[in-house]
Design an enzyme around this catalytic site. Structure first.
Site, mmCIF file in Angstrom:
data_model
loop_
_atom_site.group_PDB
_atom_site.id
_atom_site.type_symbol
_atom_site.label_atom_id
_atom_site.label_comp_id
_atom_site.label_asym_id
_atom_site.label_seq_id
_atom_site.Cartn_x
_atom_site.Cartn_y
_atom_site.Cartn_z
ATOM 1 N N SER A 1 37.462 47.587 54.124
ATOM 2 C CA SER A 1 38.483 47.010 54.991
ATOM 3 C C SER A 1 39.467 46.108 54.250
ATOM 4 O O SER A 1 40.103 46.531 53.305
ATOM 5 C CB SER A 1 37.791 46.263 56.129
ATOM 6 O OG SER A 1 38.740 45.840 57.053
ATOM 7 N N HIS A 2 39.510 44.840 54.650
ATOM 8 C CA HIS A 2 40.497 43.918 54.098
ATOM 9 C C HIS A 2 40.027 43.306 52.780
ATOM 10 O O HIS A 2 40.754 42.524 52.178
ATOM 11 C CB HIS A 2 40.759 42.796 55.094
ATOM 12 C CG HIS A 2 39.491 42.078 55.462
ATOM 13 N ND1 HIS A 2 38.554 42.664 56.279
ATOM 14 C CD2 HIS A 2 39.002 40.887 55.110
ATOM 15 C CE1 HIS A 2 37.533 41.834 56.401
ATOM 16 N NE2 HIS A 2 37.775 40.750 55.709
ATOM 17 N N ASP B 1 45.976 46.245 57.308
ATOM 18 C CA ASP B 1 45.019 45.935 56.234
ATOM 19 C C ASP B 1 44.565 47.186 55.477
ATOM 20 O O ASP B 1 45.125 48.264 55.648
ATOM 21 C CB ASP B 1 43.811 45.174 56.798
ATOM 22 C CG ASP B 1 42.876 46.071 57.581
ATOM 23 O OD1 ASP B 1 43.352 47.077 58.149
ATOM 24 O OD2 ASP B 1 41.663 45.785 57.637
ATOM 25 N N ASP C 1 42.116 49.370 55.631
ATOM 26 C CA ASP C 1 41.820 50.613 56.355
ATOM 27 C C ASP C 1 42.658 50.762 57.618
ATOM 28 O O ASP C 1 42.356 51.595 58.476
ATOM 29 C CB ASP C 1 40.322 50.736 56.647
ATOM 30 C CG ASP C 1 39.786 49.581 57.470
ATOM 31 O OD1 ASP C 1 40.419 48.500 57.484
ATOM 32 O OD2 ASP C 1 38.726 49.744 58.107
ATOM 33 N N ASP D 1 43.149 49.095 60.336
ATOM 34 C CA ASP D 1 42.745 48.793 61.710
ATOM 35 C C ASP D 1 43.185 47.401 62.145
ATOM 36 O O ASP D 1 43.244 47.109 63.332
ATOM 37 C CB ASP D 1 41.231 49.005 61.924
ATOM 38 C CG ASP D 1 40.368 48.202 60.979
ATOM 39 O OD1 ASP D 1 40.906 47.511 60.086
ATOM 40 O OD2 ASP D 1 39.125 48.277 61.119
ATOM 41 N N ARG D 2 43.507 46.537 61.195
ATOM 42 C CA ARG D 2 43.968 45.194 61.569
ATOM 43 C C ARG D 2 45.493 45.153 61.620
ATOM 44 O O ARG D 2 46.158 45.959 60.970
ATOM 45 C CB ARG D 2 43.512 44.163 60.539
ATOM 46 C CG ARG D 2 42.025 44.004 60.458
ATOM 47 C CD ARG D 2 41.699 42.902 59.483
ATOM 48 N NE ARG D 2 40.262 42.659 59.483
ATOM 49 C CZ ARG D 2 39.697 41.506 59.174
ATOM 50 N NH1 ARG D 2 40.456 40.486 58.812
ATOM 51 N NH2 ARG D 2 38.394 41.360 59.204
ATOM 52 N N LYS E 1 39.555 49.284 66.368
ATOM 53 C CA LYS E 1 40.814 48.561 66.445
ATOM 54 C C LYS E 1 41.868 49.368 65.692
ATOM 55 O O LYS E 1 41.536 50.203 64.855
ATOM 56 C CB LYS E 1 40.673 47.144 65.928
ATOM 57 C CG LYS E 1 40.089 46.985 64.536
ATOM 58 C CD LYS E 1 39.863 45.501 64.281
ATOM 59 C CE LYS E 1 39.371 45.214 62.874
ATOM 60 N NZ LYS E 1 37.909 45.387 62.750
HETATM 61 C C1 G16 Z 1 35.228 43.454 60.713
HETATM 62 C C2 G16 Z 1 34.820 43.815 62.098
HETATM 63 C C3 G16 Z 1 35.505 42.912 63.084
HETATM 64 C C4 G16 Z 1 35.239 41.461 62.730
HETATM 65 C C5 G16 Z 1 35.658 41.201 61.307
HETATM 66 C C6 G16 Z 1 35.319 39.799 60.818
HETATM 67 O O1 G16 Z 1 36.586 43.749 60.565
HETATM 68 O O2 G16 Z 1 35.140 45.152 62.397
HETATM 69 O O3 G16 Z 1 35.039 43.227 64.353
HETATM 70 O O4 G16 Z 1 35.938 40.621 63.586
HETATM 71 O O5 G16 Z 1 35.017 42.108 60.460
HETATM 72 O O6 G16 Z 1 33.964 39.683 60.697
HETATM 73 P P1 G16 Z 1 33.283 38.439 59.964
HETATM 74 O O7 G16 Z 1 33.848 37.234 60.663
HETATM 75 O O8 G16 Z 1 31.835 38.652 60.204
HETATM 76 O O9 G16 Z 1 33.707 38.464 58.527
HETATM 77 P P2 G16 Z 1 37.083 44.654 59.379
HETATM 78 O O10 G16 Z 1 38.557 44.793 59.597
HETATM 79 O O11 G16 Z 1 36.709 43.900 58.141
HETATM 80 O O12 G16 Z 1 36.310 45.929 59.539
#
Ligand code: G16
Length: 543
Positions: free
Chosen positions: A113-114, A277, A279, A281-282, A376
């Site tokens: 992801s990010h 981001d 992938d 989704d953000r 998302k």
């Molecule tokens: C993931 C989850 C999200 C979550 C985020 C932050 O996002 O899919 O639902 O809000 O992590 O999580 P944490 O606060 O535990 O770091 P992504 O975009 O990284 O897949």
């Protein structure tokens, strides 16, 4: 081409976090590491005969190597068909769309992801189930349990497949289709938004800048915005996916997308900016000299949803993760619909969406989405905002100010303390949890504490209970402080402190956010001894 059974090498620590298994690239590069997790996953999936798997990732370093490994294992496991995104590319929301439209039994997304990419960066793997959403906890826990006991890896000895051109191949009894990763996703968006209105908006000279941060969002955004909706070439910047995201941190927040924020404060600023981001989704939405908080973005979309063709019939309900601000709760109340509060993690929205209880949902961590898929969706949020601007004639800023006028402003900030030694972060949370029973009724930040607890969630559709999802200290006025440890990091622990205060008085809506929240930040320090446990004088990131 032959089946092969190899001895498994035991590895510890393959428990998926908030969103799949994320580790440093070097960890994934250990011989057998990826294979062990994938074998456990396939063991839990069970009989694959007749089933279709979707496979792709965000294009980061190690993506292509991992795809070839997984293809061989999928063939050994007996999948009827594997759909692979061209060049190994599939964004997280596109994965959800492809699974749903093609009736696949699941999909594997290779992404952290990010988190930063490149040879020294992070890699990740997550599984989405047949509804297109992230695998629920019971599933990921079963995979983890299986990683600890399996002894054999099943694969085949075959050469790598070319991923760069569309085509069909055969690996034993498995058909492998290299597919266009954009087509299914684009079809879903066309069914939701008024593309003619958005096209007319661009034709009138509306200017957008979308920063896809050298990540997987670029091909999707260029196809839809520039090729289909008439946005001028160059609207999408940092558009080609790179294995190291150009050395940038593909996390769309004002800190990591600082170049975009500076641009929107300059004389050349365009009408709207956004970023997605790693992938895709953000999303982050930015107006001229005006950054929209993700919680406010969700609330604006909910308040105006009926103006968008795909949501014209109204919203069944909305949902937000617990640390997300209560702005959308206030909109829901005014609309007479339910707002569900879930733990952090998109997987918790899946059941609510499947049951038709919720149409829109979102999180403070720059995630917004709806029942159109089960992830998302960054570009969806950008299209939603464009459609809203096209039909209301309002600016980004005026839409948010309208929300604040109608419901007051939920002044909000998240403070992150990154790279804390794990034992110390855990000790902080232990001490804090132990103090909770004594807090209600005492005065903190000049107010009585109404609730002090560790958030637990009972899924209203299947009754499953998830505990220890973050400490909440809620004051009588509704102001609150939430503390939890991130479940997505790969180095030490990250403490997240979420601060929220409701401000009904429009004369105070423009006070600096950190100043308005200073008493709550002091409260967090007082109850959690953050400086003591982290050794840090200030958060490493404030958004
Ligand atoms: C993931 C989850 C999200 C979550 C985020 C932050 O996002 O899919 O639902 O809000 O992590 O999580 P944490 O606060 O535990 O770091 P992504 O975009 O990284 O897949």
């Amino acid at each position: 081409m032959n089946r092969m059974t190899l001895p498994a090498t035991p590895f510890d620590g393959q428990r998926p976090g908030t969103s799949g298994l994320r580790k440093k690239v070097q960890v994934f590069q250990q011989p057998g590491y990826l294979e062990q997790f994938v074998q456990a996953l396939f063991d839990v999936v069970g009989d694959a005969r007749g089933k279709t798997l979707v496979l792709g990732g965000d294009g980061r370093y190690y993506n292509r190597v991992a795809i070839q490994t997984i293809l061989r294992m999928a063939a050994a496991h007996g999948y009827a068909r594997v759909l692979v995104g061209q060049d190994g590319i599939v964004s997280t929301p596109a994965m959800s769309a492809i699974i749903r439209r093609r009736g696949a039994s699941g999909g594997i997304v290779l992404s952290a992801s990010h988190n930063p990419g490149g040879a020294q960066g992070d890699f990740g793997i997550k599984y989405n189930v047949a509804n297109g959403g992230p695998a629920p906890e019971a599933f990921t826990e079963a995979v983890y349990a299986r990683t600890r006991e399996l002894r054999q890896i099943h694969t085949i000895d075959s050469a790598d497949l070319p991923l760069h051109a569309l085509g069909t191949y055969r690996l034993l009894d498995t058909t492998v289709d290299i597919i266009d990763p954009v087509a299914d996703y684009a079809a879903v968006q066309r069914g939701l938004f008024d593309f003619d209105a958005i096209r007319a908006l661009f034709a009138r000279g509306f200017r957008l800048r979308l920063d896809t941060m050298w990540a997987v969002g670029g091909p999707y955004a260029k196809a839809l915005l520039e090729d289909e909706l008439g946005a001028p070439p160059g609207t999408v910047v940092h558009a080609e996916p790179r294995e190291d995201f150009g050395g940038l941190h593909p996390d769309p927040n004002p800190v990591n997308a600082s170049e975009l924020i500076a641009f929107m404060q300059s004389a050349d600023a365009v009408d709207m900016a956004a970023a997605t981001d790693g992938d895709a989704d953000r999303n982050m939405i930015v107006g001229r000299n005006f950054v929209v908080s993700p919680s406010d973005s969700l609330a604006v979309l909910a308040a105006h949803a009926t103006r968008i063709p795909g949501y014209a019939r109204g919203l069944a309900g909305v949902a937000r993760s617990m640390p997300t601000s209560t702005a959308v709760d206030r909109v829901a109340r005014a609309l007479g619909i339910t707002c569900f509060e879930t733990p952090t993690g998109w997987k918790f929205f899946g059941n609510l969406l499947d049951a038709g209880k919720v149409t829109l949902c979102g999180e403070e961590s720059y995630g917004t989405g709806s029942d159109h898929i089960r992830e998302k969706d960054g570009l969806w949020a950008v299209l939603f905002w464009l459609n809203l601007i096209a039909v209301t004639g309002e600016s980004v800023e005026s839409l948010v100010r309208g929300l604040w006028r109608a419901h007051g402003r939920c002044v909000y900030s998240r403070h992150d303390y990154e790279g804390i030694a794990t034992e110390r972060a855990e000790a902080l949370m232990r001490e804090l949890r132990a103090a909770l029973p004594g807090l209600p009724g005492t005065h903190l930040a000049g107010e009585p504490v109404a609730i002090a607890d560790d958030f637990a969630y009972t899924d209203p559709t299947d009754g499953s209970v998830t505990q220890h999802q973050g400490v909440r200290i809620i004051l009588q006025s509704g102001s609150r402080v939430v503390l939890r440890l991130s479940g997505t990091g790969t180095e030490g622990a990250t403490l997240r402190v979420y601060l929220e205060r409701h401000e009904p008085d429009p004369a105070r809506h423009d006070l600096p956010v950190q100043q308005a929240l200073a008493p709550l930040a002091a409260l967090a320090e007082q109850v959690a001894r953050i400086r003591h446990w982290t050794g840090m004088e200030a958060p490493s990131v404030m958004t």
